[in-house]
Design an enzyme around this catalytic site. Structure first.
Site, PDB file in Angstrom:
ATOM      1  CB  SER A  28     -80.678  36.166  90.685  1.00 57.03           C
ATOM      2  OG  SER A  28     -81.275  35.348  89.690  1.00 57.03           O
ATOM      3  N   GLY A  31    -103.691  34.087  79.481  1.00 55.21           N
ATOM      4  CA  GLY A  31    -104.734  34.517  80.404  1.00 55.21           C
ATOM      5  C   GLY A  31    -105.152  33.403  81.345  1.00 55.21           C
ATOM      6  CB  ILE A  88     -77.951  15.686  97.017  1.00 50.48           C
ATOM      7  CG1 ILE A  88     -77.230  16.409  98.161  1.00 50.48           C
ATOM      8  CG2 ILE A  88     -76.975  15.045  96.045  1.00 50.48           C
ATOM      9  CD1 ILE A  88     -76.445  17.647  97.729  1.00 50.48           C
ATOM     10  CD  GLN A 110    -100.541  38.781  82.751  1.00 52.67           C
ATOM     11  OE1 GLN A 110    -100.206  37.966  83.607  1.00 52.67           O
ATOM     12  NE2 GLN A 110    -101.458  39.711  82.971  1.00 52.67           N
ATOM     13  CD  GLU A 123     -72.146  20.705 104.367  1.00 57.98           C
ATOM     14  OE1 GLU A 123     -72.139  21.435 105.392  1.00 57.98           O
ATOM     15  OE2 GLU A 123     -71.201  19.970 104.038  1.00 57.98           O
ATOM     16  N   PRO A 124     -77.423  22.083 104.885  1.00 59.21           N
ATOM     17  CG  PRO A 124     -78.474  20.719 106.467  1.00 59.21           C
ATOM     18  CD  PRO A 124     -77.280  20.785 105.568  1.00 59.21           C
ATOM     19  CD  GLU A 152     -74.705  24.035  89.827  1.00 57.34           C
ATOM     20  OE1 GLU A 152     -73.599  24.499  90.144  1.00 57.34           O
ATOM     21  OE2 GLU A 152     -74.975  22.832  89.946  1.00 57.34           O
TER      22      GLU A 152
END
Length: 384
Positions: free
Chosen positions: A373, A346, A164, A343, A134-135, A370
């Protein structure tokens, strides 16, 4: 193509489904990744239907409801890793009905499972969605504000959901709402809804950084009636079902992140063997070689942790901490490895002519969905 680590023998059935998914990912998904990304807010329904015809969209459903019978989390990880090697967004979209099925399998009656899971099996399955966020309630799922008030014959749901996946496209929804707003997580209840319910409307597609194959929208509920027969479990059991769903989905998403990382690593490795600078392939320069070594090592460790968590889940043991560890390790590995791929290429890595810049954008979602971190570290630390 697969990760090199196979810590225990696979069954013939597992090898068959992995081989099928590997071929589908290489031939049907990978060639379409850039096109789907460029479309921005259009899900590749034709790829979903093609996957359904060969049994990939319902492989995780029990056989008694018409599915493939691979209900174990290990096999789901094996499949998800292959599919997201093809393309992270498309791979997650093709397997998205599994996320709807998990709370239904955890909380539903036999009648509910038959009624709501059978339409997901076979060559023409329905689309589904899981509505939690939800918000003002993201990682803190217990703080949801959507309410389900008892009325004659059932409940009236009012509130708003956001971000959603498959909203608007989906035919069937699992929606989490508070039946008792005073009880925190103990007041959360799950409900089954169908698209077209009176008072249920959708916002415009949300434009995203990556994984654009899965279109997200807001959902608005204005006293949407749900009969009591479509409540999942008893009142207040929704949070328990959601947490089990999170344990499974975090492990499966760890596999998805590992597949995305493997794709980027393999692409960067092939490029480094061919690209020459200062008179030799750049893989012979220590800076590049060490970067690739770190990428390969992180992928193997993330894959082993993911399979370890999956195996513990399948054994019926408490896997919450390991699920969070796997999701944390794999998602941050995907971000680090896709960065490493950009990287290594390049300037070409920064170009949309090559897929690694898209995969880097796609990988970022794995560190957020979900549970971020930060939340994964919170879960782990509380269980130390």
């Amino acid at each position: 193509m697969s990760t090199s680590t196979e810590p225990w023998p696979l069954t013939d059935e597992q090898r068959a489904i992995v081989g099928l998914c590997r071929e589908f990912a290489a031939n049907e998904i990978r060639p379409r990744g850039r096109e789907v990304d460029e479309r921005d807010i259009e899900s590749p329904l034709d790829i979903f239907r093609a996957a359904a015809k060969v049994g990939i969209t319902d492989f995780m459903l029990p056989e008694e409801y018409g599915g493939g019978g691979f209900t174990d989390v290990v096999t789901q990880c094996l499949v998800q890793e292959q599919m997201c090697w093809g393309d992270p967004g498309i791979g997650n979209f093709v397997c998205s009905n599994g996320f709807f099925a998990d709370p239904l399998l955890a909380l539903g009656t036999e009648e509910q499972k038959a009624e709501w899971l059978r339409p997901l099996a076979g060559p023409n399955p329905l689309y589904t969605a899981l509505a939690t966020t939800e918000p003002e309630s993201g990682s803190d799922a217990a703080s949801i504000a959507t309410t389900a008030v008892r009325v004659e014959g059932g409940y009236a749901i009012s509130g708003q959901k956001v971000w959603i996946s498959n909203a608007g496209l989906a035919d069937q929804y699992v929606v989490f709402a508070k039946t008792d707003p005073t009880r925190g997580s103990s007041g959360v209840t799950a409900f089954l809804l169908r698209k077209g319910a009176e008072g249920m409307t959708f916002g415009e597609p949300m434009r995203k950084m990556g994984q654009r194959a899965i279109v997200c929208r807001e959902i608005f509920f204005d006293e949407v009636f749900v009969p009591e027969s479509d409540r999942l479990g008893d009142e207040g059991q929704g949070f328990r079902g959601l947490m089990r769903t999170f344990d499974i989905s975090r492990i499966v998403l760890a596999a998805a992140a590992t597949g995305a990382a493997r794709a980027a690593y393999e692409y960067a490795l092939a490029y480094a063997r061919e690209r020459e600078q200062f008179g030799k392939p750049i893989i012979e320069h220590q800076a590049v070689a060490f970067r690739l070594a770190d990428m390969a090592t992180r992928i193997e460790s993330a894959w082993l942790l993911t399979l370890h968590a999956a195996r513990r889940m399948d054994a019926g043991a408490d896997a919450t901490k390991l699920a969070a560890m796997a999701k944390l390790q794999a998602s941050e590995t995907a971000m680090a490895v896709t960065w490493g791929a950009v990287q290594t290429l390049g300037g070409w890595g920064y170009s949309r002519e090559f897929p690694v810049e898209q995969w880097m954008r796609d990988a970022k979602l794995e560190e957020i969905e979900e549970g971020t971190s930060d939340i994964m570290r919170l879960i782990i630390s509380r269980r130390l």
